[in-house]
Design an enzyme around this catalytic site. Sequence first.
Site, PDB file in Angstrom:
ATOM      1  NE  ARG A   1      -8.672  -5.446  -8.854  1.00 56.89           N
ATOM      2  CZ  ARG A   1      -7.969  -4.319  -8.995  1.00 56.89           C
ATOM      3  NH1 ARG A   1      -8.563  -3.187  -9.249  1.00 56.89           N
ATOM      4  NH2 ARG A   1      -6.664  -4.344  -8.906  1.00 56.89           N
TER       5      ARG A   1
ATOM      6  CG  ASP B   1      -7.342   0.746  -9.741  1.00 53.29           C
ATOM      7  OD1 ASP B   1      -6.985  -0.442  -9.801  1.00 53.29           O
ATOM      8  OD2 ASP B   1      -7.016   1.517  -8.823  1.00 53.29           O
ATOM      9  CG  MET B   2     -14.337   1.172 -13.963  1.00 50.39           C
ATOM     10  SD  MET B   2     -13.765   1.654 -15.608  1.00 50.39           S
ATOM     11  CE  MET B   2     -13.814   0.089 -16.484  1.00 50.39           C
TER      12      MET B   2
ATOM     13  CE  LYS C   1     -24.182  -3.976   1.980  1.00 54.19           C
ATOM     14  NZ  LYS C   1     -23.409  -4.788   1.056  1.00 54.19           N
TER      15      LYS C   1
HETATM   16  P1  FDA Z   1     -19.436  -4.086   1.226  1.00 53.17           P
HETATM   17  O1  FDA Z   1     -19.233  -2.622   1.073  1.00 53.17           O
HETATM   18  O2  FDA Z   1     -20.824  -4.620   1.206  1.00 53.17           O
HETATM   19  O3  FDA Z   1     -18.683  -4.554   2.523  1.00 53.17           O
HETATM   20  C1  FDA Z   1     -18.786  -5.885   3.004  1.00 53.17           C
HETATM   21  C2  FDA Z   1     -18.125  -5.904   4.375  1.00 53.17           C
HETATM   22  O4  FDA Z   1     -16.724  -5.647   4.233  1.00 53.17           O
HETATM   23  C3  FDA Z   1     -18.624  -4.802   5.306  1.00 53.17           C
HETATM   24  O5  FDA Z   1     -19.743  -5.214   6.018  1.00 53.17           O
HETATM   25  C4  FDA Z   1     -17.417  -4.565   6.195  1.00 53.17           C
HETATM   26  O6  FDA Z   1     -17.344  -5.557   7.180  1.00 53.17           O
HETATM   27  C5  FDA Z   1     -16.261  -4.767   5.252  1.00 53.17           C
HETATM   28  N1  FDA Z   1     -15.814  -3.503   4.620  1.00 53.17           N
HETATM   29  C6  FDA Z   1     -16.015  -3.093   3.346  1.00 53.17           C
HETATM   30  N2  FDA Z   1     -15.434  -1.908   3.129  1.00 53.17           N
HETATM   31  C7  FDA Z   1     -14.863  -1.555   4.295  1.00 53.17           C
HETATM   32  C8  FDA Z   1     -14.100  -0.428   4.709  1.00 53.17           C
HETATM   33  N3  FDA Z   1     -13.809   0.575   3.875  1.00 53.17           N
HETATM   34  N4  FDA Z   1     -13.655  -0.388   5.987  1.00 53.17           N
HETATM   35  C9  FDA Z   1     -13.919  -1.394   6.856  1.00 53.17           C
HETATM   36  N5  FDA Z   1     -14.645  -2.504   6.510  1.00 53.17           N
HETATM   37  C10 FDA Z   1     -15.098  -2.577   5.253  1.00 53.17           C
HETATM   38  N6  FDA Z   1     -13.715   0.237  -6.611  1.00 53.17           N
HETATM   39  C11 FDA Z   1     -13.777   0.909  -7.769  1.00 53.17           C
HETATM   40  O7  FDA Z   1     -14.744   1.625  -8.016  1.00 53.17           O
HETATM   41  N7  FDA Z   1     -12.772   0.794  -8.687  1.00 53.17           N
HETATM   42  C12 FDA Z   1     -11.687  -0.012  -8.479  1.00 53.17           C
HETATM   43  O8  FDA Z   1     -10.799  -0.085  -9.333  1.00 53.17           O
HETATM   44  C13 FDA Z   1     -11.625  -0.745  -7.266  1.00 53.17           C
HETATM   45  N8  FDA Z   1     -10.589  -1.579  -7.010  1.00 53.17           N
HETATM   46  C14 FDA Z   1     -10.639  -2.414  -5.909  1.00 53.17           C
HETATM   47  C15 FDA Z   1      -9.667  -3.403  -5.737  1.00 53.17           C
HETATM   48  C16 FDA Z   1      -9.774  -4.294  -4.678  1.00 53.17           C
HETATM   49  C17 FDA Z   1      -8.744  -5.375  -4.514  1.00 53.17           C
HETATM   50  C18 FDA Z   1     -10.862  -4.178  -3.755  1.00 53.17           C
HETATM   51  C19 FDA Z   1     -11.012  -5.140  -2.618  1.00 53.17           C
HETATM   52  C20 FDA Z   1     -11.792  -3.183  -3.907  1.00 53.17           C
HETATM   53  C21 FDA Z   1     -11.697  -2.280  -4.966  1.00 53.17           C
HETATM   54  N9  FDA Z   1     -12.642  -1.272  -5.140  1.00 53.17           N
HETATM   55  C22 FDA Z   1     -12.668  -0.581  -6.329  1.00 53.17           C
HETATM   56  C23 FDA Z   1     -13.579  -0.925  -4.046  1.00 53.17           C
HETATM   57  C24 FDA Z   1     -14.934  -1.617  -4.216  1.00 53.17           C
HETATM   58  O9  FDA Z   1     -15.637  -1.057  -5.298  1.00 53.17           O
HETATM   59  C25 FDA Z   1     -15.804  -1.460  -2.957  1.00 53.17           C
HETATM   60  O10 FDA Z   1     -16.067  -0.103  -2.740  1.00 53.17           O
HETATM   61  C26 FDA Z   1     -15.192  -2.034  -1.689  1.00 53.17           C
HETATM   62  O11 FDA Z   1     -14.540  -3.235  -1.951  1.00 53.17           O
HETATM   63  C27 FDA Z   1     -16.286  -2.271  -0.620  1.00 53.17           C
HETATM   64  O12 FDA Z   1     -17.216  -3.178  -1.086  1.00 53.17           O
HETATM   65  P2  FDA Z   1     -17.299  -4.724  -0.642  1.00 53.17           P
HETATM   66  O13 FDA Z   1     -17.392  -5.538  -1.876  1.00 53.17           O
HETATM   67  O14 FDA Z   1     -16.188  -5.053   0.247  1.00 53.17           O
HETATM   68  O15 FDA Z   1     -18.700  -4.904   0.052  1.00 53.17           O
END
Ligand code: FDA
Length: 308
Positions: free
Chosen positions: A183, A133-134, A200
């Site tokens: 990733r 992870d980061m 964003k």
């Molecule tokens: P965005 O935040 O724009 O969300 C898009 C849509 O997804 C939203 O409109 C909503 O519908 C849904 N959604 C997103 N988050 C939600 C929530 N919490 N609850 C409900 N609905 C939600 N970060 C990091 O800094 N270090 C890391 O190592 C990781 N590792 C990681 C692994 C994996 C497999 C995932 C999926 C995510 C991470 N993250 C992470 C978290 C990442 O940085 C980010 O904060 C989240 O994925 C939310 O961003 P989205 O890309 O989903 O887009």
Amino acid sequence: MSIFRNMLLLASENKWMCSHVPNWKFVKMGVKKFMPGEETGDAFAAAEILSHDSIPVVFTYLGENITRPSDGDSVLNHYLDLIEKIAKEKSNIEISLKLTQLGLNLSNDDAYNRLKSIAAKTHEKSDGMLWIDMEGSDYTTRTIELYKRLKTEFDNIGLCLQAYLFRTENDLKKLLPLNPNIRLVKGAYKEPGTVAFAEKKDVDTNYLFLAKLLLKNFEGSRRIAFATHDAKLCSQILRESIHYSVNKNNFEFQMLYGINSHLQKDLIERRCNVRILISYGNFWYPWYMRRLAERPANVWFALKYIFR
Ligand code: FDA
């Protein structure tokens, strides 16, 4: 960044809240949306259900910023034991971990040695990837350095990069010649405007830019995981993959357990590779606050339990 999101991220770093809030019943109820339970068995049970739909998973044992070296050793033993269990189950389960959970905040060398033991065991027992992870930007340079060091010994190591950081384009370009497993995420921590995009729309634009860089240099990456729940971005990435002639079998989407399951389904129906990250463990407070900060509407979901 919205004030509410900022407050939630500040709360995620507050020591008093970290030791008290997890005992509040309604918070415990709220966290269930994002994790099947605190025990390893809960994670395996959730993986078993997903396996009926042939959905592979990644396990994360929650924890970060340990305060004693002995905690790093306990985490190491937990992961070594987990790798044995996964090998016995013969299931498609990979592992993702945080370096401060292995003590990067206390000693680079100790964290590296623990990470190396986990990588060696993963290599011995499975064909799967060990994902790193980061975390917050104070750890970015050290995390990349440890990844590069470990990559000279093991190929089955993947690294998470965050699109909200200004530096990531440069980091990725430097990593590409090493044939990395990447990733890509947007980024979940509270970062100052000097190091990260605050808006964003800028984070989303940079995510797509970095995704294109990965697709364009596909030969330079063994595994590419687009970790996002953003439906628009997923469609854009699929369009770009056609533009760069990268077959969709050659990359995957990763999502968190309990989030946007209709998008997960939709991508699977479109024959895309999807992998779900399942978190478990009792140190869930900072991680849960980051999930709330990603979508502050989740707070209302948790508050509903107070009034019930
Ligand atoms: P965005 O935040 O724009 O969300 C898009 C849509 O997804 C939203 O409109 C909503 O519908 C849904 N959604 C997103 N988050 C939600 C929530 N919490 N609850 C409900 N609905 C939600 N970060 C990091 O800094 N270090 C890391 O190592 C990781 N590792 C990681 C692994 C994996 C497999 C995932 C999926 C995510 C991470 N993250 C992470 C978290 C990442 O940085 C980010 O904060 C989240 O994925 C939310 O961003 P989205 O890309 O989903 O887009």
